[in-house]
Design a protein around this motif. Sequence first.
Motif, PDB file in Angstrom:
ATOM      1  N   ARG A  72       7.851   4.607  -5.316  1.00  0.00           N
ATOM      2  CA  ARG A  72       8.118   5.999  -4.931  1.00  0.00           C
ATOM      3  C   ARG A  72       9.322   6.570  -5.675  1.00  0.00           C
ATOM      4  N   ASN A  73      10.225   5.699  -6.138  1.00  0.00           N
ATOM      5  CA  ASN A  73      11.322   6.178  -6.977  1.00  0.00           C
ATOM      6  C   ASN A  73      10.775   6.751  -8.276  1.00  0.00           C
ATOM      7  N   ALA A  74       9.750   6.107  -8.823  1.00  0.00           N
ATOM      8  CA  ALA A  74       9.146   6.562 -10.078  1.00  0.00           C
ATOM      9  C   ALA A  74       8.107   7.652  -9.855  1.00  0.00           C
ATOM     10  N   TYR A  75       7.413   7.596  -8.720  1.00  0.00           N
ATOM     11  CA  TYR A  75       6.320   8.531  -8.420  1.00  0.00           C
ATOM     12  C   TYR A  75       6.487   9.065  -6.996  1.00  0.00           C
ATOM     13  N   PRO A  76       7.350  10.069  -6.818  1.00  0.00           N
ATOM     14  CA  PRO A  76       7.661  10.570  -5.474  1.00  0.00           C
ATOM     15  C   PRO A  76       6.447  11.079  -4.693  1.00  0.00           C
ATOM     16  N   SER A  77       5.417  11.541  -5.375  1.00  0.00           N
ATOM     17  CA  SER A  77       4.255  12.091  -4.669  1.00  0.00           C
ATOM     18  C   SER A  77       3.208  11.023  -4.333  1.00  0.00           C
ATOM     19  N   LEU A  78       3.515   9.773  -4.591  1.00  0.00           N
ATOM     20  CA  LEU A  78       2.577   8.678  -4.362  1.00  0.00           C
ATOM     21  C   LEU A  78       2.223   8.534  -2.882  1.00  0.00           C
ATOM     22  N   THR A  79       0.933   8.402  -2.603  1.00  0.00           N
ATOM     23  CA  THR A  79       0.450   8.066  -1.268  1.00  0.00           C
ATOM     24  C   THR A  79       0.134   6.585  -1.282  1.00  0.00           C
ATOM     25  N   ALA A  80       0.862   5.793  -0.503  1.00  0.00           N
ATOM     26  CA  ALA A  80       0.705   4.338  -0.571  1.00  0.00           C
ATOM     27  C   ALA A  80       0.894   3.717   0.799  1.00  0.00           C
ATOM     28  N   SER A  81       0.258   2.552   0.968  1.00  0.00           N
ATOM     29  CA  SER A  81       0.448   1.777   2.186  1.00  0.00           C
ATOM     30  C   SER A  81       0.551   0.304   1.807  1.00  0.00           C
ATOM     31  N   ALA A  82       1.277  -0.446   2.627  1.00  0.00           N
ATOM     32  CA  ALA A  82       1.499  -1.873   2.402  1.00  0.00           C
ATOM     33  C   ALA A  82       0.573  -2.684   3.289  1.00  0.00           C
ATOM     34  N   GLN A  83       0.146  -3.826   2.771  1.00  0.00           N
ATOM     35  CA  GLN A  83      -0.705  -4.700   3.565  1.00  0.00           C
ATOM     36  C   GLN A  83      -0.470  -6.148   3.163  1.00  0.00           C
ATOM     37  N   ALA A  84      -0.307  -7.004   4.150  1.00  0.00           N
ATOM     38  CA  ALA A  84      -0.294  -8.450   3.923  1.00  0.00           C
ATOM     39  C   ALA A  84      -1.716  -8.937   4.160  1.00  0.00           C
ATOM     40  N   ALA A  85      -2.174  -9.852   3.300  1.00  0.00           N
ATOM     41  CA  ALA A  85      -3.538 -10.358   3.428  1.00  0.00           C
ATOM     42  C   ALA A  85      -3.524 -11.869   3.269  1.00  0.00           C
ATOM     43  N   GLY A  86      -4.184 -12.557   4.187  1.00  0.00           N
ATOM     44  CA  GLY A  86      -4.216 -14.007   4.152  1.00  0.00           C
ATOM     45  C   GLY A  86      -5.123 -14.533   3.054  1.00  0.00           C
ATOM     46  N   GLY A  87      -4.730 -15.655   2.486  1.00  0.00           N
ATOM     47  CA  GLY A  87      -5.548 -16.307   1.478  1.00  0.00           C
ATOM     48  C   GLY A  87      -4.877 -16.354   0.121  1.00  0.00           C
ATOM     49  N   LYS A  88      -5.611 -16.903  -0.829  1.00  0.00           N
ATOM     50  CA  LYS A  88      -5.115 -16.947  -2.208  1.00  0.00           C
ATOM     51  C   LYS A  88      -5.119 -15.530  -2.772  1.00  0.00           C
ATOM     52  N   PRO A  89      -4.250 -15.247  -3.747  1.00  0.00           N
ATOM     53  CA  PRO A  89      -4.104 -13.867  -4.228  1.00  0.00           C
ATOM     54  C   PRO A  89      -5.407 -13.184  -4.643  1.00  0.00           C
ATOM     55  N   ALA A  90      -6.224 -13.821  -5.459  1.00  0.00           N
ATOM     56  CA  ALA A  90      -7.462 -13.178  -5.908  1.00  0.00           C
ATOM     57  C   ALA A  90      -8.386 -12.906  -4.728  1.00  0.00           C
ATOM     58  N   GLU A  91      -8.515 -13.890  -3.843  1.00  0.00           N
ATOM     59  CA  GLU A  91      -9.368 -13.712  -2.662  1.00  0.00           C
ATOM     60  C   GLU A  91      -8.864 -12.569  -1.789  1.00  0.00           C
ATOM     61  N   ALA A  92      -7.553 -12.509  -1.604  1.00  0.00           N
ATOM     62  CA  ALA A  92      -6.963 -11.459  -0.774  1.00  0.00           C
ATOM     63  C   ALA A  92      -7.220 -10.080  -1.376  1.00  0.00           C
ATOM     64  N   LEU A  93      -7.030  -9.938  -2.682  1.00  0.00           N
ATOM     65  CA  LEU A  93      -7.281  -8.655  -3.341  1.00  0.00           C
ATOM     66  C   LEU A  93      -8.732  -8.229  -3.193  1.00  0.00           C
ATOM     67  N   LEU A  94      -9.639  -9.168  -3.440  1.00  0.00           N
ATOM     68  CA  LEU A  94     -11.066  -8.859  -3.346  1.00  0.00           C
ATOM     69  C   LEU A  94     -11.466  -8.476  -1.922  1.00  0.00           C
ATOM     70  N   GLU A  95     -10.913  -9.186  -0.945  1.00  0.00           N
ATOM     71  CA  GLU A  95     -11.234  -8.891   0.456  1.00  0.00           C
ATOM     72  C   GLU A  95     -10.724  -7.517   0.868  1.00  0.00           C
TER      73      GLU A  95
END
Length: 143
Positions: A72-95
């Motif tokens: 948001r420092n670089a892109y003040p108009s950014l719409t974003a949300s945070a999420q923790a996801a269980g599993g290995k990184p690739a699996e978590a991203l895909l899920e």
Amino acid sequence: MGVIVVGVDGSEPATQAALTAARLAVGLGSELRVVCAYGDYEVERVRDDRDLVFTSVEPATEVAEQTIGRLRNAYPSLTASAQAAGGKPAEALLEVAASVDAEMIVVGNKRVQGAARILGSIATEVARKAQCDLHIAYTYARR
């Protein structure tokens, strides 16, 4: 307006990929979902036969939220949300991408050794299994 998913782990290459994802999200008018994967649950039995479950959900969520602050420092108009996801990184991203019907996943090209060295093991696995567009961000310092 769709959703773009990017994974972070607190490393500089992951942050560079997230900056690319933020630029794309702002340019496309998309929401950015910043995902940090975490490992399995650990269960410990205490004296009175209660099970206490320990996870790294909180630290993973914190990494994703801190990354959003930097984005948001670089892109003040950014719409974003945070999420923790269980599993290995690739699996978590895909899920997560499947659960939000993402239009795109952004991954970095972090160098690794061995057979996956061309793209990196996470990028390779996501490329094989993604059911949406994939953007591979250049995550090294430009010369």
